[in-house]
Design a protein around this motif. Structure first.
Motif, short mmCIF file in Angstrom:
data_model
loop_
_atom_site.label_atom_id
_atom_site.label_comp_id
_atom_site.label_asym_id
_atom_site.label_seq_id
_atom_site.Cartn_x
_atom_site.Cartn_y
_atom_site.Cartn_z
N HIS A 74 0.83 -1.21 0.00
CA HIS A 74 0.00 0.00 0.00
C HIS A 74 0.86 1.26 0.00
O HIS A 74 0.54 2.23 -0.70
N ALA A 75 1.96 1.25 0.75
CA ALA A 75 2.83 2.43 0.80
C ALA A 75 3.49 2.69 -0.56
O ALA A 75 3.52 3.82 -1.04
N ALA A 76 4.02 1.64 -1.17
CA ALA A 76 4.72 1.81 -2.45
C ALA A 76 3.76 2.05 -3.61
O ALA A 76 4.10 2.74 -4.57
N GLY A 77 2.57 1.48 -3.54
CA GLY A 77 1.61 1.59 -4.63
C GLY A 77 0.78 2.85 -4.61
O GLY A 77 0.16 3.21 -5.60
N GLY A 78 0.75 3.52 -3.46
CA GLY A 78 0.01 4.75 -3.35
C GLY A 78 -1.47 4.56 -3.08
O GLY A 78 -1.96 3.42 -2.96
N PRO A 79 -2.21 5.66 -3.00
CA PRO A 79 -3.61 5.62 -2.58
C PRO A 79 -4.56 4.91 -3.56
O PRO A 79 -5.65 4.52 -3.16
N ALA A 80 -4.17 4.73 -4.81
CA ALA A 80 -5.05 4.08 -5.78
C ALA A 80 -5.38 2.65 -5.36
O ALA A 80 -6.49 2.17 -5.62
N ILE A 81 -4.45 1.97 -4.70
CA ILE A 81 -4.71 0.59 -4.27
C ILE A 81 -5.80 0.57 -3.20
O ILE A 81 -6.76 -0.20 -3.30
N LEU A 82 -5.68 1.42 -2.20
CA LEU A 82 -6.70 1.47 -1.15
C LEU A 82 -8.05 1.89 -1.73
O LEU A 82 -9.08 1.30 -1.38
N GLU A 83 -8.06 2.86 -2.61
CA GLU A 83 -9.31 3.29 -3.24
C GLU A 83 -9.98 2.12 -3.97
O GLU A 83 -11.20 1.94 -3.88
N ASP A 84 -9.18 1.33 -4.68
CA ASP A 84 -9.72 0.18 -5.40
C ASP A 84 -10.19 -0.91 -4.43
O ASP A 84 -11.20 -1.56 -4.66
N CYS A 85 -9.45 -1.10 -3.33
CA CYS A 85 -9.88 -2.08 -2.31
C CYS A 85 -11.24 -1.70 -1.75
O CYS A 85 -12.13 -2.56 -1.60
N ILE A 86 -11.43 -0.42 -1.45
CA ILE A 86 -12.70 0.03 -0.89
C ILE A 86 -13.83 -0.17 -1.90
O ILE A 86 -14.92 -0.64 -1.56
N LEU A 108 -12.74 -9.22 2.55
CA LEU A 108 -12.54 -10.47 1.82
C LEU A 108 -12.37 -11.59 2.83
O LEU A 108 -11.71 -11.43 3.85
N ALA A 109 -12.95 -12.73 2.54
CA ALA A 109 -12.91 -13.88 3.46
C ALA A 109 -11.53 -14.54 3.48
O ALA A 109 -10.80 -14.54 2.48
N THR A 110 -11.20 -15.12 4.59
CA THR A 110 -9.96 -15.88 4.73
C THR A 110 -9.93 -17.00 3.69
O THR A 110 -10.91 -17.70 3.49
N GLY A 111 -8.79 -17.12 3.01
CA GLY A 111 -8.61 -18.14 1.99
C GLY A 111 -9.02 -17.69 0.60
O GLY A 111 -8.77 -18.40 -0.37
N ASN A 112 -9.63 -16.53 0.49
CA ASN A 112 -10.08 -16.03 -0.80
C ASN A 112 -9.08 -15.04 -1.37
O ASN A 112 -8.12 -14.65 -0.71
N ALA A 113 -9.30 -14.62 -2.61
CA ALA A 113 -8.42 -13.66 -3.27
C ALA A 113 -9.22 -12.81 -4.24
O ALA A 113 -10.26 -13.23 -4.75
N GLY A 114 -8.72 -11.62 -4.48
CA GLY A 114 -9.30 -10.70 -5.45
C GLY A 114 -8.23 -9.74 -5.90
O GLY A 114 -7.15 -9.67 -5.30
N TRP A 115 -8.51 -8.97 -6.93
CA TRP A 115 -7.46 -8.11 -7.49
C TRP A 115 -7.85 -6.63 -7.45
O TRP A 115 -9.03 -6.28 -7.36
N THR A 116 -6.81 -5.81 -7.50
CA THR A 116 -6.97 -4.37 -7.66
C THR A 116 -5.88 -3.87 -8.60
O THR A 116 -4.97 -4.61 -8.98
N THR A 117 -5.98 -2.60 -8.90
CA THR A 117 -4.91 -1.92 -9.60
C THR A 117 -3.62 -2.06 -8.78
O THR A 117 -3.67 -2.31 -7.58
#
Length: 168
Positions: free
Chosen positions: A38-50, A57-66
């Protein structure tokens, strides 16, 4: 089956299609690998997570962001089981790798770099995490061409290399 390799690096510096983030269920950033990404990628990652994971996200699952400002194209977030909090079901750890590879396949990613999911503050041994990665890729071979296991420090890198050599 993808080519498997080990690298001694900071995962945030790798120029690959996707890097995997060992996230927490809230998907709002945290410590360790998660905090570094998150620090290296900047605020766009957190914005996409939100936006993508309003309820986490549930334990054992996965998803993607920018990937934001990172050299990778995407960040694949996966939530490992927290062994220190009593989540000791190893199948959830294996699921983190399997689901991350499935997401990589959905994205068309050919080269994916993984930290050792769960082997930090969540209390899984490095051996458990490496074993879960190998078990997952053997049981469900992805379309990914190259799977990189990243050792942040030299000793972890040596452990990954030794496990890959033993599995060959």
């Amino acid at each position: 089956m993808p080519r498997l390799s080990a690298v001694h690096a900071d995962i945030t510096t790798l120029e690959v299609d996707a890097i995997v983030n060992a996230a927490n269920t809230a998907m709002r950033g945290g410590g360790g690998v998660d905090g570094a990404i998150h620090a290296a990628g900047g605020p766009a990652i957190l914005e996409d997570c939100i936006a993508r994971f309003p309820n986490g996200l549930a334990t054992g699952n996965a998803g993607w962001t920018t990937a934001g400002d990172l050299p990778a194209r995407w960040v694949i977030h996966t939530v490992g089981p927290n062994r220190r909090a009593g989540e000791d079901d190893r199948s959830l750890l294996v699921s983190c790798y399997r689901r991350s590879l499935e997401v990589a396949d959905e994205l068309g990613a050919k080269e994916v770099a993984f930290p050792l999911v769960g082997a930090g503050i969540y209390g899984w041994s490095k051996e458990d995490s490496i074993g879960a990665a190998l078990e997952s890729v053997r049981a469900n071979p992805p379309s990914v061409e190259h799977m990189i296991l990243v050792g942040y420090d030299a000793e972890t890198h040596r452990q990954i290399e030794a496990a890959l050599a033993a599995a060959a």
